[in-house]
Enzyme design. Structure first.
Site, PDB file in Angstrom:
ATOM      1  N   THR A 122       0.731  -1.252  -0.162  1.00 48.99           N
ATOM      2  CA  THR A 122      -0.181   0.062  -0.002  1.00 48.99           C
ATOM      3  C   THR A 122       0.910   1.290   0.104  1.00 48.99           C
ATOM      4  O   THR A 122       0.617   2.337  -0.633  1.00 48.99           O
ATOM      5  CB  THR A 122      -0.948   0.060   1.034  1.00 48.99           C
ATOM      6  OG1 THR A 122      -1.707  -1.176   1.441  1.00 48.99           O
ATOM      7  CG2 THR A 122      -1.987   1.110   1.129  1.00 48.99           C
ATOM      8  N   LYS A 157      -7.893  -1.954  -5.872  1.00 48.43           N
ATOM      9  CA  LYS A 157      -7.578  -2.922  -4.928  1.00 48.43           C
ATOM     10  C   LYS A 157      -8.596  -3.904  -5.059  1.00 48.43           C
ATOM     11  O   LYS A 157      -9.808  -3.539  -4.847  1.00 48.43           O
ATOM     12  CB  LYS A 157      -7.406  -2.241  -3.244  1.00 48.43           C
ATOM     13  CG  LYS A 157      -7.173  -3.353  -2.226  1.00 48.43           C
ATOM     14  CD  LYS A 157      -6.024  -3.362  -2.034  1.00 48.43           C
ATOM     15  CE  LYS A 157      -5.648  -4.388  -0.692  1.00 48.43           C
ATOM     16  NZ  LYS A 157      -4.328  -5.040  -0.425  1.00 48.43           N
ATOM     17  N   ASP A 213      -6.233   0.409   3.290  1.00 49.44           N
ATOM     18  CA  ASP A 213      -5.647   0.639   1.932  1.00 49.44           C
ATOM     19  C   ASP A 213      -6.489   1.242   0.940  1.00 49.44           C
ATOM     20  O   ASP A 213      -5.992   2.288   0.148  1.00 49.44           O
ATOM     21  CB  ASP A 213      -5.529  -0.718   1.426  1.00 49.44           C
ATOM     22  CG  ASP A 213      -4.511  -1.563   2.366  1.00 49.44           C
ATOM     23  OD1 ASP A 213      -4.162  -1.302   3.444  1.00 49.44           O
ATOM     24  OD2 ASP A 213      -3.845  -2.822   1.753  1.00 49.44           O
ATOM     25  N   GLU A 216      -3.247  -2.636  -6.414  1.00 50.92           N
ATOM     26  CA  GLU A 216      -2.476  -3.253  -5.573  1.00 50.92           C
ATOM     27  C   GLU A 216      -3.224  -4.458  -5.162  1.00 50.92           C
ATOM     28  O   GLU A 216      -4.168  -4.665  -5.271  1.00 50.92           O
ATOM     29  CB  GLU A 216      -2.564  -2.500  -4.277  1.00 50.92           C
ATOM     30  CG  GLU A 216      -2.065  -3.117  -3.038  1.00 50.92           C
ATOM     31  CD  GLU A 216      -2.268  -2.630  -1.582  1.00 50.92           C
ATOM     32  OE1 GLU A 216      -2.745  -1.486  -1.514  1.00 50.92           O
ATOM     33  OE2 GLU A 216      -2.106  -3.431  -0.630  1.00 50.92           O
ATOM     34  N   GLY A 217      -2.231  -5.593  -5.266  1.00 45.87           N
ATOM     35  CA  GLY A 217      -2.782  -7.118  -4.983  1.00 45.87           C
ATOM     36  C   GLY A 217      -3.042  -7.191  -3.480  1.00 45.87           C
ATOM     37  O   GLY A 217      -3.170  -6.144  -2.681  1.00 45.87           O
ATOM     38  N   GLY A 266      -2.196  -9.699  -0.052  1.00 49.02           N
ATOM     39  CA  GLY A 266      -1.511 -10.302   0.482  1.00 49.02           C
ATOM     40  C   GLY A 266      -0.151 -10.878  -0.561  1.00 49.02           C
ATOM     41  O   GLY A 266       0.641  -9.696  -0.927  1.00 49.02           O
TER      42      GLY A 266
HETATM   43  N1  LIG Z   1       8.664   2.849   2.817  1.00 48.20           N
HETATM   44  C1  LIG Z   1       7.921   2.885   3.929  1.00 48.20           C
HETATM   45  N2  LIG Z   1       7.510   3.949   4.581  1.00 48.20           N
HETATM   46  C2  LIG Z   1       6.744   3.802   5.646  1.00 48.20           C
HETATM   47  N3  LIG Z   1       6.224   2.599   6.301  1.00 48.20           N
HETATM   48  C3  LIG Z   1       6.489   1.405   5.530  1.00 48.20           C
HETATM   49  C4  LIG Z   1       7.046   1.576   4.447  1.00 48.20           C
HETATM   50  N4  LIG Z   1       7.166   0.232   3.969  1.00 48.20           N
HETATM   51  C5  LIG Z   1       6.604  -0.506   4.613  1.00 48.20           C
HETATM   52  N5  LIG Z   1       6.107   0.421   5.697  1.00 48.20           N
HETATM   53  C6  LIG Z   1       5.410   0.114   6.880  1.00 48.20           C
HETATM   54  O1  LIG Z   1       5.063  -1.561   6.859  1.00 48.20           O
HETATM   55  C7  LIG Z   1       3.806  -1.625   7.143  1.00 48.20           C
HETATM   56  C8  LIG Z   1       2.925  -2.329   6.150  1.00 48.20           C
HETATM   57  O2  LIG Z   1       2.844  -1.749   4.959  1.00 48.20           O
HETATM   58  P1  LIG Z   1       1.828  -1.994   3.968  1.00 48.20           P
HETATM   59  O3  LIG Z   1       1.757  -0.954   2.820  1.00 48.20           O
HETATM   60  O4  LIG Z   1       0.282  -1.435   4.794  1.00 48.20           O
HETATM   61  O5  LIG Z   1       1.619  -3.344   3.535  1.00 48.20           O
HETATM   62  P2  LIG Z   1       0.858  -4.278   2.608  1.00 48.20           P
HETATM   63  O6  LIG Z   1       0.132  -3.296   1.734  1.00 48.20           O
HETATM   64  O7  LIG Z   1       1.639  -5.083   1.961  1.00 48.20           O
HETATM   65  O8  LIG Z   1       0.071  -5.206   3.520  1.00 48.20           O
HETATM   66  C9  LIG Z   1       2.916  -0.515   7.468  1.00 48.20           C
HETATM   67  O9  LIG Z   1       3.063  -0.381   9.026  1.00 48.20           O
HETATM   68  C10 LIG Z   1       3.758   0.639   7.044  1.00 48.20           C
HETATM   69  O10 LIG Z   1       3.835   1.921   7.501  1.00 48.20           O
HETATM   70 MG   LIG Z   2      -1.907  -3.006   1.721  1.00 45.95          MG
END
Ligand SMILES: Nc1ncnc2c1ncn2[C@@H]1O[C@H](COP(=O)(O)OP(=O)(O)O)[C@@H](O)[C@H]1O
Ligand SMILES: [Mg+2]
Length: 245
Positions: A16, A37, A58, A118-119, A121
């Site tokens: 995300t 999404k 998201d 955005e996929g 998982g």
């Molecule tokens: N570049 C980044 N900057 C700030 N936070 C990040 C970054 N990459 C990952 N995170 C943190 O990692 C966690 C998961 O990120 P997220 O984008 O929600 O993952 P996903 O969409 O893959 O489930 C969140 O708490 C996010 O804030």
């Molecule tokens: Mg996500």
């Protein structure tokens, strides 16, 4: 369709954040954008809510950045923090893959907006009992960007994801290690180089984005070569002519 499909080596890796930085950078560069999404889960899970902190769910973040309605970004929204096929079953719903594909393609006839999907998982996460994130990515035929962790364990997870993507015929644009530390240590630097060498793939780091503010997201996204990722790959003939010239 013009755009990028963002997947990851696992849930909670940074899809995300990466998708939002890409959308914000594209918008700041004057691109028309669309965000999608296929499904969001965990909207009513206390652990998920606490873990998000100031970051919105998201579909809300992607909608805010792409200037859309959250319901437009994600038509399927579920409370429990479970994979989408189970979330749908628990809600007594039966999701048709054709509906998922149609939703991902919505608005395709209008302006050729840059689309970020955005996929959910990882790549092999089931969206329905018979249709995975990978199946959707293949039908959309968008270049794939893989979000991966920078630390221990990431080489194996990233190479497995690359292998699965390529076996399905997907074109992988890049791997993005996130959040990339301000002062990377030997482990992170080695992971970066090893994934690039063993995976035969371009690897980037995405710096920590301090807040879900569009300007901060755009600054981080601008450091990624998304313009090249969006560009059509040269046709085999053109690539061959260039080699022979
Ligand atoms: N570049 C980044 N900057 C700030 N936070 C990040 C970054 N990459 C990952 N995170 C943190 O990692 C966690 C998961 O990120 P997220 O984008 O929600 O993952 P996903 O969409 O893959 O489930 C969140 O708490 C996010 O804030
Ligand atoms: Mg996500």
């Amino acid at each position: 369709m013009r755009g990028l499909f963002v997947t990851a080596t696992d849930t909670g890796v940074g899809k995300t954040v990466l998708s939002a930085t890409l959308l914000a950078a594209m918008l700041a560069a004057g691109e028309a954008v669309r965000a999608h999404k296929p499904a969001v889960t965990g909207l009513e899970d206390p652990g998920e809510i606490a873990a998000r902190g100031e970051w919105p769910p998201d579909h809300e973040l992607l909608a805010r950045v792409a200037r859309l309605e959250p319901e437009e970004v994600s038509p399927l929204r579920y409370g429990p923090a479970v994979a989408p096929h189970l979330a749908a079953r628990l809600a007594g719903e039966c999701v048709d893959p054709a509906r998922l594909l149609a939703a991902a393609r919505a608005g395709e006839d209008g302006v050729e907006a840059a689309r970020v999907v955005e996929g959910v998982g990882g790549l092999l996460t089931p969206l329905t009992d018979t249709y995975s994130v990978c199946d959707l990515a293949v039908e959309l035929a968008l270049p794939v960007v893989i979000a991966a962790r920078p630390g221990l364990g990431t080489i194996n997870h990233t190479l497995l994801t690359l292998a699965a993507a390529r076996a399905a015929g997907l074109r992988v644009a890049a791997v993005v290690l996130t959040p990339w530390p301000g002062r990377p240590q030997r482990l992170e630097l080695s992971n970066h180089a090893t994934i690039s060498a063993l995976g035969g793939v371009e690897v980037h780091g995405l710096a920590t984005v301090p807040s879900p503010d569009p300007a901060a997201l755009a600054r981080a996204g601008e450091a990624l070569p998304w313009r090249r990722w969006l560009a059509k790959p040269p046709s085999p003939h053109r690539a061959l002519r260039a080699q022979l010239a």
